[in-house]
Write a protein that holds these residues in place. Structure first.
Motif: not given
Length: 310
Positions: A71-74, A80-83, A99-105
């Motif tokens: 997942g990722a958060t801003q 911040f990207v988690k692996f 830039l803005t983080l977006r999450d589409e489904d």
């Protein structure tokens, strides 16, 4: 170099040297391409990379850890990207001004004020993970080459019908890993490293040997260079599935390498020093690191060993 140096160990080596000029032939990887092993059969996916692949005559088969995006958060202008890999979780961060983080489904992307979408490449993710965590590695299992007439064959051409690749694939990767290919393009121009020693036994051949080394380096063909590079890497990494060169190089009877011996180089150097590699290379005998320099003397005689700290 003064007399005090001559009295030490290195000084004895310099004084016992046969020639006042010795040459090492240098080679290094200029660019690379890395894909999952099964990717060699996907012509559509390979198409954008063919400009690079067409120049890649060295290939390395190995295991890399499977990397899963969790997942990722801003937070402000930081992403911040988690692996997850090998039962561990890692977080890497990116500066993302504007830039803005977006999450589409579940589909993640970055968007700017004009609505344009962005997302770092998997190679960039893996490279940062490798640099920050040292967890992304490539275990070398086999090294080979494909050249053909005037470079008419590349690594993919050879790998499409490669018995050893199939053998490794059938055996299966260790848990949490996948089979990966690293293809390397070698710098086309020839590199000569020259050492001058005024204390050698034969001290009056310098000018002639300098010219001889230069001429012979310029006359070393790309096919010879690819073979030397392959042999040097095999001797260095000592991969499990290679047979030739692991113990025989540099004392080999292979014709194309005998031609290189005839040029009277004292040593060869084969380098993989690419900052952008998305993993660190290692094997059973070499520890994981980003830069690798395989250095080999070509002569057993002590009076010809003038490089690599003697």
């Amino acid at each position: 170099m003064d007399e005090d140096i001559i009295k030490g160990h290195e000084g004895r080596v310099f004084a016992n040297a046969q020639f006042d000029v010795e040459h090492a032939f240098g080679m290094y990887a200029l660019s690379y391409c890395t894909i999952p092993a099964e990717g060699i059969y996907d012509k559509e996916a390979l198409a954008p990379m063919m400009d690079v692949i067409s120049k890649c005559h060295i290939y390395i088969i190995g295991y890399t850890p499977i990397i899963n995006l969790i997942g990722a958060t801003q937070v402000g202008q930081t992403l911040f990207v988690k692996f997850g890999l090998l039962e561990e979780e890692y977080i890497i961060k990116f500066d993302i001004p504007g830039l803005t983080l977006r999450d589409e489904d579940g589909f993640l992307y970055l968007q700017n004020a004009d609505g344009e979408k962005f997302w770092p490449s998997s190679e960039e993710f893996h490279s940062r993970l490798s640099n920050q965590t040292k967890a992304v590695t490539f275990k070398v299992k086999y090294i080979g080459q494909a050249y053909g007439q005037d470079g008419s064959r590349n690594a993919v051409d050879r790998l499409l019908k490669h018995e050893t690749l199939q053998k490794i694939a059938l055996k299966g990767a260790p848990q949490g890993h996948k089979l990966t290919l690293l293809m390397l393009a070698i710098e086309p121009s020839n590199q000569l490293i020259t050492m001058m020693n005024p204390f050698a036994k034969n001290g009056d051949s310098g000018n002639a040997r300098i010219k001889q080394g230069f001429d012979k380096a310029q006359n070393t063909t790309e096919a010879e260079k690819i073979s030397l590079y392959e042999a040097a890497l095999i001797r260095y990494f000592y991969p499990e599935y290679n047979k030739e060169f692991k113990d025989s190089f540099p004392s080999t009877n292979l014709k194309i390498l005998q031609d290189c011996y005839a040029k009277d180089f004292s040593a060869v150097v084969a380098e993989i020093c690419i900052d952008e590699l998305p993993f660190t290379l290692f094997s059973e005998v070499v520890e994981p690191k980003l830069y690798h320099v395989a250095r080999h003397h070509l002569h057993k005689e002590e009076d010809r060993k003038m490089f690599f700290g003697m």
